[in-house]
Design an enzyme around this catalytic site. Sequence first.
Site, PDB file in Angstrom:
ATOM      1  N   SER A 180      -3.880  11.608   2.976  1.00  0.00           N
ATOM      2  CA  SER A 180      -2.997  10.662   2.546  1.00  0.00           C
ATOM      3  C   SER A 180      -1.859  10.519   2.829  1.00  0.00           C
ATOM      4  CB  SER A 180      -2.522  10.354   1.471  1.00  0.00           C
ATOM      5  OG  SER A 180      -2.278  11.141   0.580  1.00  0.00           O
ATOM      6  N   HIS A 208      -9.118   7.708   0.331  1.00  0.00           N
ATOM      7  CA  HIS A 208      -8.792   6.888   1.838  1.00  0.00           C
ATOM      8  C   HIS A 208      -9.424   6.398   3.074  1.00  0.00           C
ATOM      9  CE1 HIS A 208      -4.883   6.387   0.191  1.00  0.00           C
ATOM     10  NE2 HIS A 208      -4.568   7.839   0.117  1.00  0.00           N
ATOM     11  N   LYS A 240      -8.091   1.386  -3.509  1.00  0.00           N
ATOM     12  CA  LYS A 240      -7.750   0.822  -2.160  1.00  0.00           C
ATOM     13  C   LYS A 240      -8.779   0.393  -1.307  1.00  0.00           C
ATOM     14  CE  LYS A 240      -4.964   5.425  -1.792  1.00  0.00           C
ATOM     15  NZ  LYS A 240      -5.008   5.481  -3.622  1.00  0.00           N
TER      16      LYS A 240
HETATM   17  N1  PMP Z   1      -6.307  11.021  -3.774  1.00  0.00           N
HETATM   18  C1  PMP Z   1      -5.762  10.445  -2.956  1.00  0.00           C
HETATM   19  C2  PMP Z   1      -6.575  10.999  -1.704  1.00  0.00           C
HETATM   20  C3  PMP Z   1      -4.922   9.619  -3.057  1.00  0.00           C
HETATM   21  O1  PMP Z   1      -4.418   9.218  -2.670  1.00  0.00           O
HETATM   22  C4  PMP Z   1      -5.094   9.299  -4.197  1.00  0.00           C
HETATM   23  C5  PMP Z   1      -3.718   7.483  -5.149  1.00  0.00           C
HETATM   24  N2  PMP Z   1      -2.615   7.878  -4.144  1.00  0.00           N
HETATM   25  C6  PMP Z   1      -6.080   9.780  -5.958  1.00  0.00           C
HETATM   26  C7  PMP Z   1      -6.348  10.344  -5.332  1.00  0.00           C
HETATM   27  C8  PMP Z   1      -5.595   8.457  -7.003  1.00  0.00           C
HETATM   28  O2  PMP Z   1      -6.658   7.824  -6.923  1.00  0.00           O
HETATM   29  P1  PMP Z   1      -5.738   6.683  -8.601  1.00  0.00           P
HETATM   30  O3  PMP Z   1      -4.534   5.439  -7.946  1.00  0.00           O
HETATM   31  O4  PMP Z   1      -6.757   5.514  -8.667  1.00  0.00           O
HETATM   32  O5  PMP Z   1      -5.196   7.352  -9.222  1.00  0.00           O
END
Ligand code: PMP
Length: 389
Positions: A180, A208, A240
Amino acid sequence: MTRDLKAPLQALRNEHRYRSRRILEGPQQPEQVIDGRPVLAFCSNDYLGLANHPRVIQAFRQGVEAYGVGAGAAHLVNGHTRAHHALEDELAAFTGRDRALLFSTGYMANLGVAQALLRRGDRLFEDRLNHASLIDAAMISGARLSRYHHADAGDLARRLGKTAREEDRETFISTDAVFSMDGNLAPLEALASLADTHGCWLMADDAHGIGVLGERGAGTLEHLGLSQDQVPILMGTLGKALGTSGAFVAGPEDLIETLIQSARTYIYTTAMPAAVAEATRASLRIVQQEPERRGHLRDLVVQFREGSGQLGLELMESTTPIQPIVVGASERAVQWSDSLLQQGFLVPAIRPPTVPQGRARLRVTLSATHSRAQVDGLLQALGGLVGKP
Ligand code: PMP
């Protein structure tokens, strides 16, 4: 006596690590009004522009009409509607897996999988740059955590080799599929082959990649041609590219049943609103029916990378819409971000501890709703910053 909170907060400010929120006045889209001023945002995870899509909004409205606003209960009580059930079936078909299970957030999905499958003393191997929720999942599971070098299957192989296989002990590998903060992909083929050789679980967090990668938008595993047998546990988020909220875990029948029976973040929380499930069903159809959104996004990534290369900016090995520009010191990242904001571009500075010391960056995120002209505008503004301290 309670602990003094002021001094640590001041220390964060002094170190340019203080996080603050901005107030957004309208929907997710490139042109936004933030803290009262118009900006062009390059920081949304709404990669395909579905968070504000008329058909998704319409489905959400109809969902509210049919099911009301709140789910009212957990899935195992009486919060699991026909809409949730249909979305789970559609997500399973979309990702080519036996079944899928909805969670209220990706964070909770990651905690739930680790807690349900691992026990104290089991072994868990994670990429050093995994998302915070996977790291927290390790803590909750009580497993012995080993963090291998980023995207380095060789390092993981060495660590697995040193670990004697113990009877009745699980070994589990988990990785972001798309990282991310860097935008690069995990070496999933190599991880799958190690998991096979060593008899481990393998989990990919494709927050992502879902919607963005692969011909059909089914994510990193589709892009790399990897099956459920090779990567049995897939986590995807809905907040996302799918433009709504929540998450799912997809995989073999027994895995999903185990999560239903024992994942505490599934059992002990209110189901997502059914209207969100209806909205997500609409966005899932758009993801599949309009591949040109992904095509345009890919073109913007190429345009941005070529333009940044010409400016001499340091980019990372990323072919995804996450395109960080490494600037070094935290202070510099904040200055660049502030200066871009003065010129009407919203690009966040990402600093340690989220990224390693000395690798602070501007995290540019592209979306299919950006135009080529908007990306050119950002490149021009960046050009004005190059060479500045
Ligand atoms: N895993 C990754 C790689 C993320 O980037 C995110 C969100 N930033 C999440 C999990 C968490 O997802 P959520 O926003 O639905 O809690």
